[in-house]
Every structure is written in structure tokens, then in C-alpha cells.
Design an enzyme around this catalytic site. Structure first.
Site, PDB file in Angstrom:
ATOM      1  CG  HIS A   1      -1.389  28.962   9.031  1.00  0.00           C
ATOM      2  ND1 HIS A   1      -2.595  28.496   8.596  1.00  0.00           N
ATOM      3  CD2 HIS A   1      -0.438  28.313   8.211  1.00  0.00           C
ATOM      4  CE1 HIS A   1      -2.308  27.408   7.654  1.00  0.00           C
ATOM      5  NE2 HIS A   1      -1.120  27.570   7.514  1.00  0.00           N
TER       6      HIS A   1
ATOM      7  CG  ASP B   1      -1.446  27.454   1.776  1.00  0.00           C
ATOM      8  OD1 ASP B   1      -0.781  28.144   2.442  1.00  0.00           O
ATOM      9  OD2 ASP B   1      -1.993  26.448   1.751  1.00  0.00           O
ATOM     10  CG  HIS B   2      -3.918  28.998   4.950  1.00  0.00           C
ATOM     11  ND1 HIS B   2      -5.204  28.566   5.567  1.00  0.00           N
ATOM     12  CD2 HIS B   2      -3.145  28.019   4.627  1.00  0.00           C
ATOM     13  CE1 HIS B   2      -4.831  27.126   5.296  1.00  0.00           C
ATOM     14  NE2 HIS B   2      -3.655  26.958   4.683  1.00  0.00           N
TER      15      HIS B   2
ATOM     16  CG  HIS C   1      -5.561  22.573   3.247  1.00  0.00           C
ATOM     17  ND1 HIS C   1      -4.426  21.913   3.415  1.00  0.00           N
ATOM     18  CD2 HIS C   1      -4.912  23.832   3.193  1.00  0.00           C
ATOM     19  CE1 HIS C   1      -3.356  22.769   3.373  1.00  0.00           C
ATOM     20  NE2 HIS C   1      -3.768  23.915   3.231  1.00  0.00           N
TER      21      HIS C   1
END
Length: 310
Positions: free
Chosen positions: A63, A67-68, A269
Site C-alpha cells: 500500500h 513507511d512501505h 511491523h
């Protein structure tokens, strides 16, 4: 075949954890790797991992939360400087293509290789002779996908001793038998693969989930998987807070693995509020639900063993 974690923190990096990224290292003959998510600083982590950008074949983004994702433009740019960097596929939600096009346009980036950005929809998104990849939407604050990687069964090993006894020397006939084809020998005999090829090797299933609340699609993607990667942002007992932010607790990740009949669970995570000791305590609690639960850590490696022959 193994997973190598490059970042295991949620939201922001800490002194010991970078933000989210994990590499799936492929078996021979590929010996390359696929990258899942690319938080800021991922290419710095790669420099210490032994993985080279010219061996990276695909990237899967779950997504578009920073942070991704924020490490992706820089990583793609740096890959240009690696000799032998071939075409690259990047998979992710709608909006990923526009995001990259905007950054590259305004920063003047020119890639030295072919980049194919594929915005995924639920279902099968990739298929070749070795792997099938499926995607399904999870429940988060932004559109978010989980990925199920299915390795196709592999043909068994040739019985080289038996072939030598028959007087068959290495050559094209070996390749045909290995591919499952019957061959006719010079003396008129027909040799089938069943005569000289061992039992097939079952494929492995790896499920890598993005940020999500507990949901049916997470269970579907993780069904009978050899290894499941599931987020565990919050501690057990914080389910209401987790739901408000579109995340899961350690216990909920264990419940998903149990419901899916998975063989192994690796949680990642983690909220920055939890240090390594706290993470281990939360994993110990989750093991009361799903015994084979482990915690990821930056640079931790998890070999994925092939299941026993049926």
C-alpha cells in the site's frame, strides 16, 4: 528459498529497526530476489544484506503509506548504476504509477533499464513456469494488498546411475526426460520419465500480508501456507486501538495463522513502543494461540523448507 527482513518497524524507524521491507530470496536456478515493500532507507539496508540490486527481479508494494513506499524512488534510481540490471516489474495498488511518474518527472530521473509498473487487482497477478502470485485486498486505512506466492511442483531428480547403466550419455535426451517427455533410444526402446526420474518435489507457499485488521482475505491468502508474514503492530489487549488504526495485535496475527492452517507465522511491523524484550514477551503470549510463531528482526533470515513429498 528464504525470507530476509530489511525493516520491521511500524510507522517510523527506530535505532534498531528500519521501516518495512522484506526480500524473498529465490531458489536455484534464479538465485535472484523479490522485494516486498520499500520503506525509506531500504537501499541502505540492502547494502548490508548481501543482496544486489541487479539481482532484484520484482517489487511488490502492499500500500502507499510512506513507511512501505518512500524508499522506492531512490532504490529504483540507484539500480541504474548496477551493471546487468535488467527489466524490472513493480506491482502495487492504484496510484503507484502516478506517484513514481511524478517523482521521476520533477527530479529528472532517467532509468537505465525497462520499468513496468503494474497496478494490481484481486486475483492472479503473475504467473510463470516457476511461480504463481495472487493478490487480495486487506482492511486498512488505504487500499492495501496481501500477496500469496505459490511455487509450482518441481520435477524430481534424474537417476544418473540408472541412465549410465543403460549406456545413455549426458545430452539432449536428459533434458527431454527432465521436462517430462518420453524418448526413443537408438535400439528402438522407449524410455519414459517414470523410468528414470524421481518423485516430484512439492512447491512451497509463502504469504506476505500488508497492514491490516483481521479479515477473511488474510485467512484466504494464508491458507495452508508454509510461512505467513503478518503485521503485529499492537499488543494483545489493544484490539480496539488496533482496529481504529487498521492494524492487528500479536494475538490476532496468531489467530489468522491458526484459522488458515498455516505451518509457520513470522510477525513484523512492530510499534516503536515495544523494544526487543517486549516483542519476545508478546510472541510468547501469541504462541498460546499459534505455537509456531516467531518475531522478525532487521536482517533476520527465515529459510522456507520444502514440504515433504506426498
Amino acid at each position: 528459498m528464504q525470507l530476509k527482513f530489511l525493516g520491521t518497524s511500524a510507522g517510523r524507524p527506530t535505532k534498531t529497526r528500519n521501516v518495512t521491507s522484506v526480500a524473498l530470496c529465490l531458489p536455484e536456478p534464479q538465485c535472484g530476489f523479490w522485494l516486498f515493500d520499500c520503506g525509506e532507507g531500504t537501499q541502505h539496508r540492502l547494502l548490508h544484506s548481501g543482496l544486489k540490486l541487479n539481482k532484484m527481479e520484482r517489487i511488490f508494494i502492499t500500500h502507499l503509506h510512506g513507511d512501505h513506499l518512500y524508499g522506492l524512488p531512490g532504490l529504483l534510481s540507484s539500480r541504474t548504476y548496477f551493471e546487468g540490471a535488467g527489466p524490472l516489474q513493480v506491482f502495487g495498488p492504484a496510484g503507484l504509477k502516478a506517484y513514481l511518474e511524478c517523482i521521476f518527472r520533477y527530479s529528472g530521473v532517467h532509468l537505465g533499464y525497462e520499468l513496468d509498473v503494474i497496478e494490481v487487482t484481486p486475483g492472479e497477478i503473475s504467473s510463470d513456469h516457476r511461480f504463481v502470485v495472487e493478490a487480495a485486498e486487506l482492511e486498512h486505512r488505504l487500499p492495501c494488498y496481501g500477496y500469496r506466492i505459490i511455487e509450482r511442483p518441481q520435477l524430481g531428480q534424474l537417476n544418473l546411475a540408472a541412465l549410465a547403466d543403460m549406456g545413455i550419455r549426458p545430452g539432449p535426451l536428459y533434458g527431454k526426460l527432465k521436462r517430462g517427455e518420453a524418448v526413443t533410444l537408438e535400439d528402438g526402446r522407449t524410455l519414459t520419465p517414470a523410468d528414470v526420474v524421481g518423485p516430484s518435489l512439492p512447491g512451497r507457499i509463502v504469504t506476505i500480508l500488508g497492514d491490516t485488521k483481521p479479515c477473511d482475505n488474510a485467512v484466504t491468502l494464508a491458507k495452508d501456507a508454509d510461512l505467513v508474514v503478518h503485521e503485529a503492530t499492537f499488543a494483545g489487549g489493544m484490539e480496539e486501538k488496533a482496529a481504529n488504526y487498521g492494524h492487528s495485535t500479536f494475538r490476532q496475527a496468531a489467530e489468522i495463522a491458526l484459522a488458515a492452517g498455516a505451518k509457520r507465522l513470522v510477525v513484523t511491523h512492530f510499534s516503536s513502543r515495544f523494544d526487543d524484550a517486549a516483542v519476545q514477551e508478546l510472541v510468547a503470549d501469541a504462541r498460546h494461540i499459534f505455537a509456531n510463531t516467531e518475531a522478525a528482526a532487521d536482517f533476520a533470515e527465515f529459510p522456507i523448507k520444502r514440504p515433504a513429498r506426498e
